[in-house]
Structures are given as C-alpha cells and as structure tokens.
Design an enzyme around this catalytic site. Structure first.
Site, PDB file in Angstrom:
ATOM      1  N   ARG A  32     -21.054 107.434  93.137  1.00 29.02           N
ATOM      2  CA  ARG A  32     -22.292 106.730  93.467  1.00 29.02           C
ATOM      3  C   ARG A  32     -22.465 105.558  92.498  1.00 29.02           C
ATOM      4  O   ARG A  32     -21.726 105.436  91.510  1.00 29.02           O
ATOM      5  CB  ARG A  32     -23.508 107.688  93.370  1.00 29.02           C
ATOM      6  CG  ARG A  32     -23.497 108.424  92.027  1.00 29.02           C
ATOM      7  CD  ARG A  32     -24.836 108.692  91.474  1.00 29.02           C
ATOM      8  NE  ARG A  32     -25.545 107.497  91.119  1.00 29.02           N
ATOM      9  CZ  ARG A  32     -25.311 106.784  90.007  1.00 29.02           C
ATOM     10  NH1 ARG A  32     -24.365 107.114  89.151  1.00 29.02           N
ATOM     11  NH2 ARG A  32     -26.026 105.713  89.756  1.00 29.02           N
ATOM     12  N   GLY A  33     -23.461 104.697  92.787  1.00 29.72           N
ATOM     13  CA  GLY A  33     -23.646 103.489  91.976  1.00 29.72           C
ATOM     14  C   GLY A  33     -22.888 102.378  92.690  1.00 29.72           C
ATOM     15  O   GLY A  33     -21.734 102.545  93.107  1.00 29.72           O
ATOM     16  N   ALA A  34     -23.562 101.213  92.812  1.00 29.96           N
ATOM     17  CA  ALA A  34     -23.023 100.144  93.664  1.00 29.96           C
ATOM     18  C   ALA A  34     -21.581  99.737  93.320  1.00 29.96           C
ATOM     19  O   ALA A  34     -20.707  99.740  94.201  1.00 29.96           O
ATOM     20  CB  ALA A  34     -23.979  98.957  93.629  1.00 29.96           C
ATOM     21  N   ARG A  75     -22.769 104.637 103.311  1.00 28.09           N
ATOM     22  CA  ARG A  75     -24.094 104.445 102.696  1.00 28.09           C
ATOM     23  C   ARG A  75     -24.477 102.983 102.948  1.00 28.09           C
ATOM     24  O   ARG A  75     -23.680 102.086 102.673  1.00 28.09           O
ATOM     25  CB  ARG A  75     -24.074 104.728 101.189  1.00 28.09           C
ATOM     26  CG  ARG A  75     -23.957 106.220 100.878  1.00 28.09           C
ATOM     27  CD  ARG A  75     -24.258 106.504  99.413  1.00 28.09           C
ATOM     28  NE  ARG A  75     -25.693 106.536  99.118  1.00 28.09           N
ATOM     29  CZ  ARG A  75     -26.184 106.512  97.886  1.00 28.09           C
ATOM     30  NH1 ARG A  75     -25.375 106.411  96.832  1.00 28.09           N
ATOM     31  NH2 ARG A  75     -27.491 106.562  97.679  1.00 28.09           N
ATOM     32  N   GLN A 180     -30.660 111.009  88.431  1.00 25.16           N
ATOM     33  CA  GLN A 180     -29.495 110.295  87.876  1.00 25.16           C
ATOM     34  C   GLN A 180     -29.740 109.875  86.426  1.00 25.16           C
ATOM     35  O   GLN A 180     -28.800 109.754  85.662  1.00 25.16           O
ATOM     36  CB  GLN A 180     -29.173 109.053  88.727  1.00 25.16           C
ATOM     37  CG  GLN A 180     -28.591 109.354  90.093  1.00 25.16           C
ATOM     38  CD  GLN A 180     -29.654 109.420  91.154  1.00 25.16           C
ATOM     39  OE1 GLN A 180     -30.796 109.801  90.883  1.00 25.16           O
ATOM     40  NE2 GLN A 180     -29.327 109.060  92.375  1.00 25.16           N
ATOM     41  N   ASP A 221     -28.546  97.404  93.849  1.00 21.12           N
ATOM     42  CA  ASP A 221     -27.670  97.787  94.963  1.00 21.12           C
ATOM     43  C   ASP A 221     -27.424  96.639  95.929  1.00 21.12           C
ATOM     44  O   ASP A 221     -26.418  96.602  96.616  1.00 21.12           O
ATOM     45  CB  ASP A 221     -28.257  98.981  95.714  1.00 21.12           C
ATOM     46  CG  ASP A 221     -28.095 100.236  94.875  1.00 21.12           C
ATOM     47  OD1 ASP A 221     -28.978 100.493  94.034  1.00 21.12           O
ATOM     48  OD2 ASP A 221     -27.061 100.905  95.016  1.00 21.12           O
ATOM     49  N   ASN A 231     -32.972  98.417  94.538  1.00 21.86           N
ATOM     50  CA  ASN A 231     -32.402  99.352  93.552  1.00 21.86           C
ATOM     51  C   ASN A 231     -33.055 100.720  93.769  1.00 21.86           C
ATOM     52  O   ASN A 231     -33.917 100.881  94.654  1.00 21.86           O
ATOM     53  CB  ASN A 231     -32.638  98.825  92.121  1.00 21.86           C
ATOM     54  CG  ASN A 231     -31.851  99.601  91.080  1.00 21.86           C
ATOM     55  OD1 ASN A 231     -30.651  99.840  91.265  1.00 21.86           O
ATOM     56  ND2 ASN A 231     -32.480 100.017  89.993  1.00 21.86           N
ATOM     57  N   LYS A 232     -32.664 101.673  92.966  1.00 29.22           N
ATOM     58  CA  LYS A 232     -33.154 103.046  93.103  1.00 29.22           C
ATOM     59  C   LYS A 232     -34.663 103.105  93.249  1.00 29.22           C
ATOM     60  O   LYS A 232     -35.397 102.370  92.568  1.00 29.22           O
ATOM     61  CB  LYS A 232     -32.680 103.843  91.878  1.00 29.22           C
ATOM     62  CG  LYS A 232     -33.131 105.274  91.784  1.00 29.22           C
ATOM     63  CD  LYS A 232     -32.766 106.108  93.003  1.00 29.22           C
ATOM     64  CE  LYS A 232     -31.306 106.064  93.369  1.00 29.22           C
ATOM     65  NZ  LYS A 232     -31.028 106.544  94.743  1.00 29.22           N
TER      66      LYS A 232
END
Ligand code: MRU
Length: 329
Positions: A32-34, A75, A180, A221, A231-232
């Site tokens: 995970r994570g862009a 995603r 996270q 992201d 973003n998150k």
C-alpha cells in the site's frame, strides 16, 4: 513484498507468483502507499507476461493487456498504480515474442523501483529546507519507506532533516480505521531512532492549540493540476485545523502522483472500503454488528490549504497550475 497487514507484530515477506495474488495483496493493503503501488503495478505487468509466456503470441498479448486493466483497477485513488501499469503497457508490442517482452518489462519495473528510492531521497533533500531545528512535525497515515520502494516521501523529509542533525520530533496520528500511523509510521520511526509520539486522530486540534505542532507533513495519492491533494481520510480535517492555527501543511510526493489531466478535485475517484474496517479495529469488533458504517479511504484537500508540495524536481510553493507545471519532467 513486506506484508504490511501484519506489522508491527510480525515481519513477513509475501511473495506473489500470479497477478491474482498481487491484486489480492493490493486490495487487502499488504502492499500500500501510492509509490509502492506504482512499483507493484509495474512488476504486476511483468508478472502477467511471465504467467502467460507459454501461450501463442496473439493470446499472450491479449491476456497481458487484460491484466493491465485489472491491475490498474485494483485501487482507484492513488494514480501511481495506473501510472506504473501504463508505463509498462506502453512498452507492449503485439509483434514481439513473450521472452523479449518479459525481459523488457522486468528491466523497466526494476528501473521504476530504483528511481522511486532516488526520487524519495531528492524529496527528502528539498523538503528538509522547510524544516527548522527544533520543529515538531505532525504526520498522518504512513508515507514512509513502507509506502514506497524505500526511504519515504513525508518520512523522507523527516529522515533527511534528522540526518542533517536537526532536532525534530514527530507526532504520529494513529490513522483510523486501519491504523497505518500507529502500526507502520510508528514502527519505522522507532527503528530509525527518530523521536516520535503516537496520538489518536482526535488529538491533533488540541496539540495545535497548545502550540505543540510546527508543521504538518503528509504524502499524497493524487494531486490535481491545480494542487488539490487526495490523501488518507483525515488529511482534510488536519488541513483545516492547520490553516486555523497558522501551521504550514507540507505535502510530499513524486511527480508521478500529479495527475496533470485532472483539473477538478471532484473528479478524483475516492475509494470506499468495507464498512467492517470501521466496525473493527485491528481484528477486534468495536461497534455493534447491526450499525451502519461509512468508510471512504481518502479525502481531498483544496490547494488553498496547502503551503507547499515537495517533489523530486523541487518545491511548488504555493502549489498552483504554474508552480506544478514547472516541475513536469
Ligand atoms: O490506503 P493507503 O494506506 O494505501 O493510503 C496511503 C496514503 O494515504 C499515503 O499517505 C499516500 O499513499 C502517500 S504514501 C507515500
């Protein structure tokens, strides 16, 4: 890949020999994570070519193209995933045999992965100019080495500043629902020996009011051509709070996170995930089974609330069409 769902209690590598396995890993957030998703997408296309290598040329080509589409859809919000896939898709040539194609795709995936680490170090170097000795930095989610191929974007800035000898302290937002921040960012900072304090998401405002936060530094992201930042979930709340308290919000991301074709923040697709991620916390049910729950994984912060966007090619400050356009390779 490191299975990020198991951290911080278990460090285990997760190997994928099929595209199906990789898509499951992406959707479950094992990876995970862009920027990490960008590399995973690129390796995924190479994996598809390996999976289909024994098929007649026409079928081979068709199946790899189909896998590109499946991977890119795994995603929706982080543009890096489709960027990594499209980098590889552009290399496909229906007249080329499987073996030459595999060689080209594997090589390019490796290049993307290596470049990511170099880019993050450049982000760290540029971004550290915005950090002063003694700063207390609040970060959200995980934009560290785990979210990338290595080093990190937001945490890359923290790492670089710490490496320069600046005395900094990091407040780590827990980042519900999947934690996270608590699970991954805290794990990275403890391993690096960078002073850090874990807080729950609802403590940020009170910390800011008490004058205990100098900068908010987060990843992204997807960034629109005008500098709006997806973003998150929770980043927007932090941005509003930071704005109210006169605290700069610094966003760190590689240029591949900027979607120059996207000019309206409403056009960014926001992933909505299973409501059970809200009803449960780290596998423990924390709400009654029947309750409705809402679980958007990301939010969008308008450019007007962002102080600067730090990329490997320099800093857009304030972020807008012109300053971001100047960072295009
Ligand atoms: O759902 P996640 O964990 O993939 O969300 C990750 C984030 O929002 C990160 O801040 C972003 O991808 C930047 S990672 C360098």
């Amino acid at each position: 890949m490191i299975d990020q769902t198991l951290l911080p209690l278990t460090y285990r590598l997760h190997a994928c020999a099929t595209v199906d396995c990789l898509i499951e890993a992406i959707q479950m957030l094992r990876v995970r994570g862009a920027p990490a998703l960008g590399a995973a997408g690129a390796y995924g296309v190479a994996l598809s070519a390996i999976e289909h290598r024994k098929e007649p040329q026409e079928l081979f080509y068709r199946h790899v193209v189909e896998d590109c589409a499946r991977l890119a859809r795994a995603r929706p919000t982080a543009i890096n995933l489709s960027w990594g896939v499209n980098e590889q898709r552009a290399l496909l040539d229906h007249q080329e045999g499987p073996e030459e194609t595999i060689e080209r795709l594997v090589e390019h995936a490796k290049r993307i992965a290596e470049t990511d680490v170099q880019n993050n170090k450049s982000i760290g170097r540029h971004g550290a100019r915005l950090i002063e000795d003694g700063d207390s930095i609040l970060t959200h989610c995980n934009a560290g080495a785990l979210a990338c191929v290595g080093y990190g974007t937001a945490l890359g800035i923290v790492r670089w500043a710490h490496g320069e000898g600046k005395r900094i302290h990091v407040y780590v937002d827990e980042t519900r629902p999947l934690c996270q921040g608590a699970r991954l960012t805290a794990w990275e900072l403890v391993r690096e020996g960078i002073p850090a304090t874990l807080v729950t998401d609802n403590m940020a405002g009170s910390l800011m009011r008490a004058g205990r936060v100098d900068k908010v530094v987060v990843g992204a992201d997807r960034i629109t051509a005008h500098g709006d930042v997806a973003n998150k979930i929770g980043t927007y709340s932090l941005a509003v709070l930071a704005h109210h308290h006169g605290i700069p919000l610094i966003v760190a991301a590689p240029v591949s996170t900027i979607d120059f074709s996207c000019t309206a923040l409403e056009d960014i697709p926001i992933e909505e995930r299973d409501a059970d991620e809200v009803r449960y916390c780290c596998g423990v049910q924390v709400a009654p089974s029947g309750v409705a729950a809402y679980n958007p994984a990301f939010d969008v912060t308008p450019a007007s609330l962002v102080d600067s966007i730090v990329t490997e090619n320099g800093i857009a400050r304030p972020p807008d069409k012109r300053s971001l356009g100047a960072l295009k390779p």
